[in-house]
Write a protein that holds these residues in place. Structure first.
Motif, PDB file in Angstrom:
ATOM      1  N   SER A  23      -4.040   0.116   3.893  1.00  0.00           N
ATOM      2  CA  SER A  23      -4.513  -0.905   2.949  1.00  0.00           C
ATOM      3  C   SER A  23      -6.000  -0.728   2.658  1.00  0.00           C
ATOM      4  O   SER A  23      -6.436  -0.789   1.496  1.00  0.00           O
ATOM      5  CB  SER A  23      -4.263  -2.315   3.503  1.00  0.00           C
ATOM      6  OG  SER A  23      -2.889  -2.638   3.445  1.00  0.00           O
ATOM      7  N   PHE A  24      -6.782  -0.487   3.705  1.00  0.00           N
ATOM      8  CA  PHE A  24      -8.226  -0.354   3.493  1.00  0.00           C
ATOM      9  C   PHE A  24      -8.594   0.985   2.859  1.00  0.00           C
ATOM     10  O   PHE A  24      -9.613   1.086   2.166  1.00  0.00           O
ATOM     11  CB  PHE A  24      -8.981  -0.572   4.804  1.00  0.00           C
ATOM     12  CG  PHE A  24      -9.239  -2.025   5.089  1.00  0.00           C
ATOM     13  CD1 PHE A  24     -10.288  -2.681   4.464  1.00  0.00           C
ATOM     14  CD2 PHE A  24      -8.421  -2.733   5.943  1.00  0.00           C
ATOM     15  CE1 PHE A  24     -10.517  -4.025   4.698  1.00  0.00           C
ATOM     16  CE2 PHE A  24      -8.635  -4.076   6.183  1.00  0.00           C
ATOM     17  CZ  PHE A  24      -9.687  -4.734   5.560  1.00  0.00           C
ATOM     18  N   ARG A  25      -7.785   2.003   3.026  1.00  0.00           N
ATOM     19  CA  ARG A  25      -8.010   3.251   2.290  1.00  0.00           C
ATOM     20  C   ARG A  25      -7.814   3.006   0.795  1.00  0.00           C
ATOM     21  O   ARG A  25      -8.559   3.542  -0.040  1.00  0.00           O
ATOM     22  CB  ARG A  25      -7.061   4.348   2.769  1.00  0.00           C
ATOM     23  CG  ARG A  25      -7.327   4.849   4.181  1.00  0.00           C
ATOM     24  CD  ARG A  25      -6.411   6.000   4.526  1.00  0.00           C
ATOM     25  NE  ARG A  25      -6.814   7.205   3.804  1.00  0.00           N
ATOM     26  CZ  ARG A  25      -5.960   8.101   3.325  1.00  0.00           C
ATOM     27  NH1 ARG A  25      -4.641   7.914   3.432  1.00  0.00           N
ATOM     28  NH2 ARG A  25      -6.405   9.175   2.709  1.00  0.00           N
ATOM     29  N   LEU A  38      -1.762   3.274 -10.351  1.00  0.00           N
ATOM     30  CA  LEU A  38      -1.027   3.491  -9.106  1.00  0.00           C
ATOM     31  C   LEU A  38      -0.831   4.992  -8.850  1.00  0.00           C
ATOM     32  O   LEU A  38      -1.040   5.471  -7.731  1.00  0.00           O
ATOM     33  CB  LEU A  38       0.319   2.771  -9.177  1.00  0.00           C
ATOM     34  CG  LEU A  38       1.196   2.758  -7.922  1.00  0.00           C
ATOM     35  CD1 LEU A  38       2.089   1.541  -7.939  1.00  0.00           C
ATOM     36  CD2 LEU A  38       2.073   4.016  -7.806  1.00  0.00           C
ATOM     37  N   THR A  39      -0.441   5.737  -9.883  1.00  0.00           N
ATOM     38  CA  THR A  39      -0.182   7.172  -9.697  1.00  0.00           C
ATOM     39  C   THR A  39      -1.448   7.926  -9.306  1.00  0.00           C
ATOM     40  O   THR A  39      -1.397   8.864  -8.496  1.00  0.00           O
ATOM     41  CB  THR A  39       0.405   7.784 -10.986  1.00  0.00           C
ATOM     42  OG1 THR A  39      -0.459   7.455 -12.091  1.00  0.00           O
ATOM     43  CG2 THR A  39       1.801   7.254 -11.260  1.00  0.00           C
ATOM     44  N   ASP A  40      -2.591   7.506  -9.852  1.00  0.00           N
ATOM     45  CA  ASP A  40      -3.851   8.167  -9.513  1.00  0.00           C
ATOM     46  C   ASP A  40      -4.242   7.883  -8.065  1.00  0.00           C
ATOM     47  O   ASP A  40      -4.746   8.767  -7.362  1.00  0.00           O
ATOM     48  CB  ASP A  40      -4.960   7.714 -10.459  1.00  0.00           C
ATOM     49  CG  ASP A  40      -4.705   8.141 -11.886  1.00  0.00           C
ATOM     50  OD1 ASP A  40      -4.056   9.199 -12.082  1.00  0.00           O
ATOM     51  OD2 ASP A  40      -5.138   7.423 -12.808  1.00  0.00           O
ATOM     52  N   THR A  51       4.701   3.556  -1.458  1.00  0.00           N
ATOM     53  CA  THR A  51       3.817   3.015  -0.419  1.00  0.00           C
ATOM     54  C   THR A  51       2.606   2.339  -1.035  1.00  0.00           C
ATOM     55  O   THR A  51       2.233   1.222  -0.669  1.00  0.00           O
ATOM     56  CB  THR A  51       3.358   4.144   0.527  1.00  0.00           C
ATOM     57  OG1 THR A  51       4.504   4.724   1.154  1.00  0.00           O
ATOM     58  CG2 THR A  51       2.398   3.622   1.577  1.00  0.00           C
ATOM     59  N   VAL A  52       1.998   3.012  -2.010  1.00  0.00           N
ATOM     60  CA  VAL A  52       0.820   2.454  -2.666  1.00  0.00           C
ATOM     61  C   VAL A  52       1.184   1.169  -3.398  1.00  0.00           C
ATOM     62  O   VAL A  52       0.443   0.172  -3.346  1.00  0.00           O
ATOM     63  CB  VAL A  52       0.203   3.475  -3.640  1.00  0.00           C
ATOM     64  CG1 VAL A  52      -0.950   2.855  -4.419  1.00  0.00           C
ATOM     65  CG2 VAL A  52      -0.268   4.710  -2.886  1.00  0.00           C
ATOM     66  N   HIS A  53       2.328   1.178  -4.063  1.00  0.00           N
ATOM     67  CA  HIS A  53       2.766  -0.017  -4.799  1.00  0.00           C
ATOM     68  C   HIS A  53       2.943  -1.204  -3.864  1.00  0.00           C
ATOM     69  O   HIS A  53       2.541  -2.344  -4.178  1.00  0.00           O
ATOM     70  CB  HIS A  53       4.084   0.260  -5.532  1.00  0.00           C
ATOM     71  CG  HIS A  53       4.567  -0.907  -6.343  1.00  0.00           C
ATOM     72  ND1 HIS A  53       5.503  -1.798  -5.849  1.00  0.00           N
ATOM     73  CD2 HIS A  53       4.237  -1.336  -7.592  1.00  0.00           C
ATOM     74  CE1 HIS A  53       5.731  -2.725  -6.767  1.00  0.00           C
ATOM     75  NE2 HIS A  53       4.987  -2.466  -7.822  1.00  0.00           N
ATOM     76  N   LYS A  54       3.523  -0.963  -2.686  1.00  0.00           N
ATOM     77  CA  LYS A  54       3.750  -2.047  -1.727  1.00  0.00           C
ATOM     78  C   LYS A  54       2.435  -2.640  -1.254  1.00  0.00           C
ATOM     79  O   LYS A  54       2.277  -3.857  -1.174  1.00  0.00           O
ATOM     80  CB  LYS A  54       4.558  -1.513  -0.544  1.00  0.00           C
ATOM     81  CG  LYS A  54       4.984  -2.583   0.448  1.00  0.00           C
ATOM     82  CD  LYS A  54       5.894  -2.001   1.508  1.00  0.00           C
ATOM     83  CE  LYS A  54       6.384  -3.083   2.466  1.00  0.00           C
ATOM     84  NZ  LYS A  54       7.316  -2.542   3.488  1.00  0.00           N
ATOM     85  N   HIS A  55       1.470  -1.784  -0.964  1.00  0.00           N
ATOM     86  CA  HIS A  55       0.169  -2.276  -0.497  1.00  0.00           C
ATOM     87  C   HIS A  55      -0.577  -2.997  -1.613  1.00  0.00           C
ATOM     88  O   HIS A  55      -1.197  -4.042  -1.376  1.00  0.00           O
ATOM     89  CB  HIS A  55      -0.661  -1.113   0.054  1.00  0.00           C
ATOM     90  CG  HIS A  55      -0.244  -0.670   1.419  1.00  0.00           C
ATOM     91  ND1 HIS A  55      -0.763  -1.205   2.575  1.00  0.00           N
ATOM     92  CD2 HIS A  55       0.667   0.258   1.812  1.00  0.00           C
ATOM     93  CE1 HIS A  55      -0.201  -0.626   3.625  1.00  0.00           C
ATOM     94  NE2 HIS A  55       0.672   0.263   3.180  1.00  0.00           N
TER      95      HIS A  55
END
Length: 258
Positions: A23-25, A38-40, A51-55
């Motif tokens: 999350s902090f990354r 999101l893709t970037d 994973t990124v979408h969930k966070h």
């Protein structure tokens, strides 16, 4: 921000909550950009899009991320956290008025830096001409070894602690003028301690000069007072303005209130 980005969760041991690291990354990645898709973010952090979408969705739900179309940005809620963190620093409240006077007296950017996690962090920066004209923000972390404020702090840091800082963060080369040799740095820090005055002549930003004094409490630096500006202007002003004395008197005023 020159602080090293948070490494992947696999770099940490079992005591660390890996999802929190992720999350902090993502938060840091958003901080490096005005906004990002999101893709970037997934490509930059080498993470699955799901994973990124969930966070991101979680951060939106708790009001720390805002979605604008297909891009995401940090919420100004982070501003509240940072403001409260700064207000909780006794040094910030004590140094506020003296720093304003220093900016007026020099006509340059006056700052307070504190050490945190082996970096120097600017907790307050003020210019009598409005917004500071150098690309360093309040709250930004910079290498202690490449800045006048950082060298002032290191010169009054216990040797073992100083060694740990340098072992962890190294001697990053910010410009051609940066000190990157440990022996040369140790010699420089001895001079700074003897004079209780540090200079940065283009070591962090080419074309910028800075003068700093350590703020010392019980023999240890808890921060530094700095004045910085374009090299040509600082050089020209130094003929009439004694920057070292002005910074020194400001530091003495702050230390007397501690």
């Amino acid at each position: 921000m020159d602080e090293t980005p948070i490494p992947p969760p696999s770099s940490f041991d079992g005591r660390t909550a890996k999802t929190t690291v992720t999350s902090f990354r993502i938060v840091e990645a958003l901080d490096r950009h005005e906004s990002a898709r999101l893709t970037d973010l997934a490509a930059e952090l080498d993470l699955a899009k799901g994973t990124v979408h969930k966070h991101l969705s979680t951060l939106r739900d708790v009001n720390y991320v805002v979605r604008d179309g297909d891009e995401y940005r940090l919420s100004v809620r982070f501003l509240g956290l940072g403001t409260n963190a700064r207000l909780n620093l006794d040094l910030y409240e004590i140094a506020y008025d003296p720093l304003e006077k220093l900016a007026d007296a020099t006509g340059e950017v006056a700052s307070i830096m504190i050490p945190e996690h082996g970096y120097g962090v600017y907790v307050h920066r003020v210019s009598n001409e409005g917004r500071p004209d150098v690309d360093i923000r309040e709250g930004e972390s910079v290498p202690l070894t490449a800045t006048a404020g950082g060298k002032a702090i290191l010169s009054y840091t216990p040797e073992e602690q100083r060694d740990r800082i340098i072992e962890r963060h190294g001697l990053p080369e910010m410009t051609d003028a940066t000190i990157t040799d440990r022996e040369a740095l140790d010699e420089e820090l001895r001079r700074v301690r003897d004079r209780r005055l540090a200079n940065d002549k283009g070591e962090y930003r080419s074309g910028q000069h800075c003068v700093a004094n350590p703020i010392v409490d019980d023999g240890v630096a808890i921060g530094a007072v700095t004045v910085s500006g374009p090299a040509d202007r600082m050089t020209e002003k130094s003929i009439e303005a004694d920057f070292a004395s002005l910074v020194g008197s400001t530091t003495a005023s702050i230390e007397s209130r501690l």
